[in-house]
Structures are given as C-alpha cells and as structure tokens.
Scaffold this active site. Structure first.
Site, PDB file in Angstrom:
ATOM      1  N   MET A  30       0.856  -1.192   0.000  1.00 41.62           N
ATOM      2  CA  MET A  30       0.000   0.000   0.000  1.00 41.62           C
ATOM      3  C   MET A  30       0.887   1.234   0.000  1.00 41.62           C
ATOM      4  SD  MET A  30      -3.050  -1.077   2.676  1.00 41.62           S
ATOM      5  CE  MET A  30      -1.967  -1.958   3.822  1.00 41.62           C
ATOM      6  N   GLN A  85       6.974  -5.395  -4.715  1.00 37.77           N
ATOM      7  CA  GLN A  85       5.999  -5.322  -5.794  1.00 37.77           C
ATOM      8  C   GLN A  85       6.497  -4.398  -6.899  1.00 37.77           C
ATOM      9  OE1 GLN A  85       1.950  -3.404  -5.921  1.00 37.77           O
ATOM     10  NE2 GLN A  85       1.289  -5.529  -6.005  1.00 37.77           N
ATOM     11  N   CYS A 116      -4.013  -1.629 -10.101  1.00 33.07           N
ATOM     12  CA  CYS A 116      -4.258  -0.235  -9.712  1.00 33.07           C
ATOM     13  C   CYS A 116      -5.425   0.353 -10.506  1.00 33.07           C
ATOM     14  CB  CYS A 116      -3.003   0.598  -9.934  1.00 33.07           C
ATOM     15  SG  CYS A 116      -3.202   2.318  -9.427  1.00 33.07           S
TER      16      CYS A 116
END
Length: 385
Positions: A30, A85, A116
């Site tokens: 995040m 990521q 996303c």
C-alpha cells in the site's frame, strides 16, 4: 447483503517458489503505508514466514536508478523473504528492472501489480487496464519471469476482476500468468470501476481457483477480521489471503490471522492502553527509518485508524494527528484511558472506499485485446503509487 460465516475444514499454508508461507497470509503493498517500519510491526504480531510486501516500485524508475525509488527498496535486517511489488507496462523495462533487482540481490520475491484502478494510471493503459491487452500482458509477465528465473526468484501476479462488468479479464490473466511461469496469482475481487467501493465478489476468486489449477490462488478484498479470512478460504477454496486496508491501524490483525489459520483461539482486541503502546512503537520504528521529524509526519495519517471507535476526545485526537516529536507523542498517548476496551465500532471497513466510477482509458483501448503496443507514458509515475 451480509455474508454467512463458514469455518474452513483445514488451515492453510502454501509454497511460493522455495518459500513456505505459513500461515498463508500476505500483507498487500500500500502506497505510503507498507514501508519497512509498518512491515516490521506487522511481522512482530504475525508469523515471520508470512509475506509482507513493500510499497510498489516502478520498473522504469529502477532502470533509471531514481534515487527515491532505490531508497524505497529497503528491507529490515531480519526480513526474509524480502517481497517487492513491481509495476511496469513495457516488457523491456520490466526485464531490465528485474535483472537489476535480482542481480544486486535486492529482493527474494517479486509481485507484479496489474490492479491499480487510479485514473491517472488507467487513462494511460496501466494498472487494472492492462490485462485487457492479453498479448502485452503475456509479454510483460514472461519478461519478469525469465529475468528472475536464473536467480531462483519467484514471480507472482496480482490483478482485479476486470475493467468493469462488461470487460472482465481475470480468468484470462490467471491462465496467462500460469502459462508464463508465475508461481502464484492474487485476485482483488473488484473491478477497476468499483475502485474500493461496494462488496468484493468472492465468487470470482472461486472461479479463478477452478480455472488455474497448477499454482496457488490468493484472495483479496474485504478481509477486515480473522473471521473474514476464514470465510473467504471456506467459500472460495483459495490457497491464501492478501490483506490490505483491513490492517490499517491494526497491525495486530496478523496475530489474529495466525491464530485463526492454526486453529487457535483468536485473541480479543486490545485495550486502548495496548493500542497506545503499539502506536508508540510504530512511531519509534518510523523515526528510526525516516528520522524523527519525517517519521512523526508519516505517523499522523495512521492515528485515526488506530483510534477508530475508541472514546477519545476531539482535542486529544487533533493533537495526535499533528504530533511532531517522540516526546510529544509519549505525552499525548499517556493521556489516553488505558482501560478502555476494544470497541465493536473498531471492526469493519477502514481506509479509502469512495464511489464506483467509469474507468478512464486511452482512446481505442478496447478495440483490439491482442494489440501488444506498449502504452505511451503509462510508466511515468512515481514508485509507491
């Protein structure tokens, strides 16, 4: 409509490449949240053999040796495996970035981001828009897997159900990732059009599990408690869970998940005194990582999540939301009622939700799903999102 609560018949662990993930729990990356400090805090509550993924790193920024990006690829001394990521839209830059990451031993596991839903990303063909271009998607996954393979670094792929209800991409994406050698796939069970609103469609996770037979399938979406995770596994048959917004202000959720997946009693929620101690620990980890001034500014966004549902006055909340030093943090936390019990209002959704919206795409994006042309400008974005 509320979901029925169903207990699984067995607990879950899984293997991703050479790594046993036990319990089968992954901290979702995040932006602005999953830095080394927050990952360490989650790991302290959870299992050291679960996966805790860093903030998203942009492939192009790695290739260009962007200073901020290279600094973001920071892992704690005891973090293993180191999960990173990676975002990219160009097979060439994805390959080169992966070679840098594995060649310089910067990560042990690479997760690819195709989920996303942010308009600034989808309008250029990136994020959740990209799996619609099946051939391009295949080439990007193939590039990362082949670049990571010589070093034995496993690559996993995360995506959404699709662009919207009329353009579902997840089954094709799962099969392609499996074909190209990904070690696991994770599905956020919402479309890009939903963003973070509404309810995740867990039935899509079950369908993906049926379609992808040889690698693990992880489920993501609406896991706000250990019971939610058990229910998802029981309802979908998925091999593990990915937790994002549910752990905001609740790093102890990973301890609850560990207990649940091991068939142990789930610990009760912490008192406000315990939450204060955890918030203080978070502040010190951030100060160690970023320096006191920047660390305290970073901590401010977490305060409302930690205090959700607790009886804390407006003035004290304001003070914590504007904290600037560790000494000030200690004084403010000391003013909280340590005996206040964990409130029912602290359960349930947290973090961004927003409203569904039409997905903005490049002109003609939906015309030809086999077009492998790299979208122009889609990789010009900062690491972290």
């Amino acid at each position: 409509m509320a979901r029925m609560s169903i207990a699984p018949e067995t607990t879950k662990s899984l293997r991703i490449g050479p790594y046993a993930v036990d319990p089968a729990v992954v901290l979702a990356p995040m932006a602005g949240i999953t830095n080394v400090a927050f990952r360490q805090l989650c790991r302290e509550f959870g299992s050291p053999t679960s996966l805790y993924v860093c903030e998203m790193i942009t492939a192009r920024a790695v290739v260009e040796r962007d200073a901020k990006t290279m600094e973001m690829i920071t892992f704690g001394e005891h973090e293993h495996p180191r999960s990173l990521q990676l975002y990219g839209v160009d097979p060439a830059s994805m390959s080169e970035a992966t070679k840098i990451i594995v060649g310089e031993d910067r990560a042990d596991h690479i997760d690819m981001n195709f989920g996303c839903p942010v308009p600034k990303v989808t309008r250029k063909g990136g994020g959740a828009a990209l799996p619609y271009k099946r051939r391009l998607f295949r080439e990007i996954v193939r590039a990362a897997v082949r670049a990571a393979e010589p070093a034995g670094v496993p690559v996993t792929v995360k995506f959404r159900i699709g662009i919207d209800d009329e353009h579902l991409t997840y089954l094709d994406a799962g099969r392609i990732a499996e074909d190209e050698g990904a070690q696991a796939v994770a599905l956020h069970a919402r479309t890009a059009a939903q963003r973070y609103s509404g309810q995740a469609d867990w039935s899509a996770i079950a369908r993906l599990k049926e379609a992808v037979g040889s690698i693990p399938v992880l489920g993501n979406g609406d896991i706000f408690s250990a019971r939610d995770a058990l229910d998802m596994v029981a309802r979908t048959g998925c091999d593990g869970v990915v937790v994002g917004r549910g752990c905001l202000g609740r790093p102890w959720l990973f301890g609850e998940l560990q207990a649940a997946f091991r068939g142990e009693p789930i610990p009760p929620g912490p008192t406000l005194g315990r939450v204060a101690a955890i918030l203080g620990r978070h502040g010190r980890l951030l100060a160690d990582h970023l320096g006191e001034d920047k660390g305290m500014r970073d901590l401010r966004k977490h305060v409302a999540w930690y205090l959700k549902g607790f009886p804390v006055g407006a003035e004290l909340r304001r003070g914590l939301a504007m904290v600037s030093t560790l000494g000030e943090l200690d004084d403010l936390l000391g003013a909280l009622d340590p005996h206040a019990e964990f409130p029912p209002d602290a359960e349930g959704p947290r973090g961004r939700q927003g409203s569904p919206a039409k997905v903005v795409l490049p002109e003609g994006w939906l015309d030809d799903p086999e077009d492998a042309t790299v979208p122009v400008g889609a990789d010009v974005m900062h690491s972290g999102g």
